[in-house]
Enzyme design. Structure first.
Site, mmCIF file in Angstrom:
data_model
loop_
_atom_site.group_PDB
_atom_site.id
_atom_site.type_symbol
_atom_site.label_atom_id
_atom_site.label_comp_id
_atom_site.label_asym_id
_atom_site.label_seq_id
_atom_site.Cartn_x
_atom_site.Cartn_y
_atom_site.Cartn_z
ATOM 1 N N ARG A 139 53.367 -29.673 27.276
ATOM 2 C CA ARG A 139 53.382 -28.490 28.138
ATOM 3 C C ARG A 139 52.530 -28.716 29.397
ATOM 4 O O ARG A 139 52.864 -28.243 30.484
ATOM 5 C CB ARG A 139 52.845 -27.303 27.334
ATOM 6 C CG ARG A 139 52.927 -25.968 28.046
ATOM 7 C CD ARG A 139 52.696 -24.830 27.058
ATOM 8 N NE ARG A 139 52.733 -23.539 27.708
ATOM 9 C CZ ARG A 139 51.675 -22.773 27.901
ATOM 10 N NH1 ARG A 139 50.478 -23.177 27.492
ATOM 11 N NH2 ARG A 139 51.788 -21.601 28.491
ATOM 12 N N HIS B 180 53.823 -28.036 33.159
ATOM 13 C CA HIS B 180 53.168 -27.087 34.058
ATOM 14 C C HIS B 180 52.596 -27.783 35.290
ATOM 15 O O HIS B 180 52.376 -27.130 36.311
ATOM 16 C CB HIS B 180 52.078 -26.309 33.327
ATOM 17 C CG HIS B 180 52.629 -25.229 32.447
ATOM 18 N ND1 HIS B 180 52.028 -23.994 32.296
ATOM 19 C CD2 HIS B 180 53.753 -25.179 31.675
ATOM 20 C CE1 HIS B 180 52.761 -23.241 31.465
ATOM 21 N NE2 HIS B 180 53.792 -23.948 31.076
ATOM 22 N N ASN C 109 48.907 -20.177 32.637
ATOM 23 C CA ASN C 109 47.954 -21.168 32.128
ATOM 24 C C ASN C 109 46.695 -20.584 31.494
ATOM 25 O O ASN C 109 46.118 -21.173 30.580
ATOM 26 C CB ASN C 109 47.533 -22.114 33.253
ATOM 27 C CG ASN C 109 48.694 -22.926 33.792
ATOM 28 O OD1 ASN C 109 49.704 -23.092 33.121
ATOM 29 N ND2 ASN C 109 48.570 -23.414 35.017
ATOM 30 N N HIS D 262 60.317 -26.468 22.697
ATOM 31 C CA HIS D 262 59.815 -25.385 21.849
ATOM 32 C C HIS D 262 60.131 -25.616 20.369
ATOM 33 O O HIS D 262 59.905 -24.735 19.550
ATOM 34 C CB HIS D 262 60.390 -24.039 22.305
ATOM 35 C CG HIS D 262 59.782 -23.549 23.580
ATOM 36 N ND1 HIS D 262 60.173 -22.388 24.202
ATOM 37 C CD2 HIS D 262 58.806 -24.074 24.376
ATOM 38 C CE1 HIS D 262 59.471 -22.220 25.314
ATOM 39 N NE2 HIS D 262 58.641 -23.229 25.438
#
Length: 333
Positions: free
Chosen positions: A67, A71, A99, A198
């Site tokens: 992740r 990001h 975040n 996910h």
């Protein structure tokens, strides 16, 4: 062979290797897997070793490092901007809504950087470390491997607004999510495949609470969520309080990188609204969800391709950016 035939052959070959090339190539610089072959041959082994130790200690860290790379890439490109702490004129992306209180793995990146600096000072970028760590995390969770194109440099700034605006949110509409992907040069196949990350990791109660109680602002739960699953979720995600309570994104195989994520969506048991809309709001994405649910190998293969493509979003190359000495701060000149 004529000169024109040579050029034709050259461009034919190029057509098969587009993923290694930078979208924003500067003066012909591009990313390629062997970038540190001579300057720091042990770099990838160091990353692998530290990541393996971190994931053995905390299985959730695999999803966190994956992740972190995602990001990073969606804000100003894959340039390690997300790793910067606030200082001077820099307002850290760590403070953004996507975040804050949820992005993790910074200490693991610090440990990798420290070990690599001892081996090869001022050579390997934090952006490349994040990209390799994301791949290694995926492999450790049982997912696919891929060659990571390298040669990124680190930014000397961050973008709090970019982090707030560019990163897809759990309650975004399907169209908004797709638009955010397209702005990064990614398509609907990349969107559905990368959402498959996910299959590991957790989400906080606050990221899906509206589905349980007030999906459309009318006080009603989300009709597309399996009601027995919703009842189960409500026990630990009340109307108020418990914001930070964690729930596995894939309740069947929560730490294994596989296609159960898509099978769960087909059973109306995608945890986040952004997961379930892949089935309910687009014919094209629905077909992809069905394909990946039926064929694990197809999913893993496409995930690897889409990760390479995502890792290639607007990298800094050549003389742009810098190789940070510490990932949390820009170099002092």
């Amino acid at each position: 062979m004529t000169l024109s035939m040579s050029f034709l052959m050259f461009f034919s070959i190029l057509a098969f290797v587009p993923l290694c090339f930078s979208h924003n190539a500067n003066g012909g610089y591009y990313l390629y897997p062997q970038f540190y072959e001579h300057s720091c041959p042990g770099a990838q082994e160091i990353v692998k070793s530290v990541v393996a130790k971190a994931v053995a200690k905390d299985a959730r860290m695999a999803a966190s490092l994956l992740r972190l790379h995602f990001h990073d890439c969606f804000v100003k490109g894959c340039d390690a901007s997300v790793l910067l702490d606030s200082s001077g004129t820099i307002i850290s992306e760590k403070r953004s809504n996507p975040n804050r209180d949820s992005l993790r793995g910074f200490e693991v990146i610090d440990e990798i950087k420290s070990a690599i600096e001892k081996e090869c000072p001022h050579t390997v970028s934090c952006a490349d470390i994040a990209a390799i760590a994301a791949r290694d995390s995926t492999v450790l969770a049982g997912g696919p491997s891929w060659e990571v194109p390298l040669g990124r440099r680190d930014s000397r700034g961050a973008s709090l607004s970019g982090s707030n605006n560019n990163i897809p949110a759990p309650n975004n509409t399907f169209q908004t999510i797709l638009t955010k992907f397209k702005l990064q040069g990614l398509n609907i196949v990349d969107l559905v495949a990368l959402s498959g990350s996910h299959t590991i990791g957790n989400a906080r109660c606050t990221s899906f609470r509206q589905r349980l109680y007030n999906q459309s602002g009318n006080g009603q739960p989300d009709y597309s969520l399996d009601q027995s699953y919703a009842t189960q979720l409500r026990t630990r995600c009340p109307r108020s309080g418990g914001d930070q309570n964690l729930f596995v994104l894939d309740f069947v195989t929560p730490t294994k990188f596989d296609n159960f994520y898509y099978k769960n969506i087909l059973a109306s048991k995608g945890l986040l609204s952004s997961d379930q809309v892949l089935l309910t709001k687009s014919e094209a994405s629905m077909e992809l969800v069905k394909k990946y649910a039926m064929n694990n190998e197809l999913f893993l293969e496409q995930f690897a391709k889409s990760m390479v493509k995502m890792g290639n979003i607007s990298p800094l190359t050549g003389s742009r950016g810098e190789i940070r000495n510490r990932c949390r701060t820009i170099n002092k000149y």
